[in-house]
Design a protein around this motif. Structure first.
Motif, PDB file in Angstrom:
ATOM      1  N   GLN A 136       0.824  -1.213   0.000  1.00 14.70           N
ATOM      2  CA  GLN A 136       0.000   0.000   0.000  1.00 14.70           C
ATOM      3  C   GLN A 136       0.857   1.261   0.000  1.00 14.70           C
ATOM      4  O   GLN A 136       0.499   2.263  -0.623  1.00 14.70           O
ATOM      5  N   SER A 137       1.990   1.212   0.676  1.00 16.69           N
ATOM      6  CA  SER A 137       2.837   2.400   0.791  1.00 16.69           C
ATOM      7  C   SER A 137       3.956   2.445  -0.242  1.00 16.69           C
ATOM      8  O   SER A 137       4.428   3.526  -0.606  1.00 16.69           O
ATOM      9  N   LEU A 138       4.388   1.269  -0.725  1.00 18.08           N
ATOM     10  CA  LEU A 138       5.604   1.235  -1.537  1.00 18.08           C
ATOM     11  C   LEU A 138       5.384   0.751  -2.969  1.00 18.08           C
ATOM     12  O   LEU A 138       6.349   0.575  -3.719  1.00 18.08           O
ATOM     13  N   SER A 139       4.147   0.546  -3.360  1.00 18.28           N
ATOM     14  CA  SER A 139       3.900  -0.012  -4.696  1.00 18.28           C
ATOM     15  C   SER A 139       4.351   0.919  -5.814  1.00 18.28           C
ATOM     16  O   SER A 139       4.670   0.470  -6.922  1.00 18.28           O
ATOM     17  N   THR A 140       4.389   2.216  -5.537  1.00 17.28           N
ATOM     18  CA  THR A 140       4.793   3.171  -6.583  1.00 17.28           C
ATOM     19  C   THR A 140       6.287   3.463  -6.561  1.00 17.28           C
ATOM     20  O   THR A 140       6.797   4.206  -7.400  1.00 17.28           O
ATOM     21  N   GLU A 141       6.982   2.889  -5.576  1.00 20.27           N
ATOM     22  CA  GLU A 141       8.425   3.112  -5.464  1.00 20.27           C
ATOM     23  C   GLU A 141       9.171   2.173  -6.414  1.00 20.27           C
ATOM     24  O   GLU A 141       8.740   1.039  -6.644  1.00 20.27           O
ATOM     25  N   PRO A 142      10.286   2.638  -6.972  1.00 15.25           N
ATOM     26  CA  PRO A 142      11.130   1.711  -7.733  1.00 15.25           C
ATOM     27  C   PRO A 142      11.679   0.643  -6.798  1.00 15.25           C
ATOM     28  O   PRO A 142      11.521   0.730  -5.577  1.00 15.25           O
ATOM     29  N   SER A 143      12.320  -0.356  -7.339  1.00 18.97           N
ATOM     30  CA  SER A 143      12.801  -1.478  -6.535  1.00 18.97           C
ATOM     31  C   SER A 143      13.677  -0.987  -5.379  1.00 18.97           C
ATOM     32  O   SER A 143      14.626  -0.224  -5.564  1.00 18.97           O
ATOM     33  N   ILE A 144      13.328  -1.440  -4.152  1.00 23.78           N
ATOM     34  CA  ILE A 144      14.033  -1.027  -2.930  1.00 23.78           C
ATOM     35  C   ILE A 144      14.782  -2.237  -2.386  1.00 23.78           C
ATOM     36  O   ILE A 144      14.248  -3.353  -2.342  1.00 23.78           O
TER      37      ILE A 144
END
Length: 377
Positions: free
Chosen positions: A340-348
């Motif tokens: 929910q919080s990180l789906s739009t982040e590039p690979s972490i």
């Protein structure tokens, strides 16, 4: 057996001066104790004598007749001097406040080399005397503590809310800033509370308050050994129905420039007698391997009674996720939907996790690697 009896009688004759016996022997004290519990020989101490069950009468004038390590009132057994008079407390208890080196006119070394403090309590004249009494002393306790290598020790080990105790501190063994560098030679103070600093049972080492500075300052007694003495109920000002479970403390210097702690920066905690040793807290997370698209569960078992709950902060990429744990002392959990919080982040490649209790104490601070998104295909 005959030889042992002769030796004992000879020893007694050496200890007790001749021509110094009263008409009536009234028996032994029910209890003898000191305040402080641990005391240096060149510092003031009060000896208490509970004479319940003896032939003395309540509020009677009693006097100290001592012969070891010296005989301060020598030659006056039949008419004790005023300086040897005890003070009546209450309930058949008398006390004598003195500084051993001054009262016996001996050096610390002289007293340490003696057989201890031997005496009788007696009436003004030679009418009545108690059995032979040995007042407790702390020479062995201090020496044993120094040799133990421990940072702190409480005396007596079985301590209670309404009775005196002493805490010895070896300043050389305290941890400061992550190393056991100690606080030798420093002015040291006692910042403490009962039951893990429960509200209403805390005495702060507040350097802005002169009364608290005086109350919390440790007394140096030589060789970088310090001590503090108190009766817990009086010191912390708790009520009649208070149940003491532990004493928690640390040791700041003046103005908190340095703070002495237990190993790992932890506070010292001494459990009251009869209180079970708490289980060590256990922190874990599930699943053990996860990506930024998973639901992460944080778990902590056996939480401290004083924690009042846990909060977490997760830093991942450009996002910060915060929240609270739910549950109770036995087990607290937090469920975090990373997707929910990180789906739009590039690979972490990792998350940084910080967990604190609601008192602000850090519980865990760590980085946890993530499964790369490329491995999910």
């Amino acid at each position: 057996m005959k030889y042992i009896t002769i030796v004992l009688l000879t020893f007694a004759a050496i200890l007790i001066p001749r021509n110094s016996f009263a008409t009536e022997d009234v028996g032994a004290p029910a209890k003898v104790w000191t305040y402080p519990v641990v005391y240096a020989l060149d510092q003031e101490v009060t000896w208490y004598f509970d004479m319940t069950g003896t032939g003395f009468t309540e509020k009677q004038d009693l006097f100290l007749w001592a012969w070891s390590p010296s005989e301060p009132d020598a030659g006056n057994f039949d008419n004790s001097s005023d300086f040897a008079k005890l003070e009546y407390v209450s309930g058949m208890t008398w006390k004598k406040t003195l500084t051993p080196t001054k009262y016996f006119n001996k050096t610390v070394a002289d007293i340490e080399a003696s057989s201890g403090f031997w005496m009788r309590l007696k009436s003004k004249g030679n009418e009545k005397q108690s059995d032979v009494v040995q007042a407790p002393w702390s020479v062995g306790d201090i020496k044993t503590f120094k040799e133990s290598g421990e940072a702190v020790q409480i005396f007596p080990q079985k301590f209670y809310l309404d009775e005196p105790l002493s805490i010895l501190v070896n300043a050389e063994k305290l941890w400061v800033g992550g190393t056991q560098s100690g606080l030798a030679g420093e002015e040291i103070f006692f910042h403490s509370g009962l039951n893990n600093f429960v509200a209403g049972a805390i005495v702060e080492a507040n350097m802005g308050n002169p009364d608290l500075v005086k109350k919390t300052k440790l007394t140096p007694i030589g060789n970088n050994i310090y001590k503090i003495d108190f009766i817990p109920r009086e010191y912390y000002g708790v009520g009649e129905d208070f149940i003491m479970e532990n004493i928690e403390f640390l040791f700041p210097t003046k103005d908190w420039a340095k703070v002495g702690t237990n190993e790992g920066g932890k506070n010292f905690v001494i459990l009251a007698p009869g209180v079970p040793i708490p289980l060590d807290p256990i922190f874990s997370f599930f699943p053990q391997k996860f990506s930024q698209y998973d639901i992460l569960t944080l778990i902590r078992k056996n939480n401290e009674k004083s924690s009042q709950g846990l909060v977490y902060t997760i830093t991942a990429g450009t996002k910060t996720i915060t929240g609270e744990f739910t549950g109770n002392k036995d087990e607290m959990r937090a469920y975090i939907n990373l997707f929910q919080s990180l789906s739009t982040e590039p690979s972490i490649d990792k998350i940084s996790l910080l967990v604190k209790d609601k008192n602000g104490a850090e519980i865990i601070k760590t980085d946890i690697p993530l499964v790369p998104l490329s491995d999910l295909n």
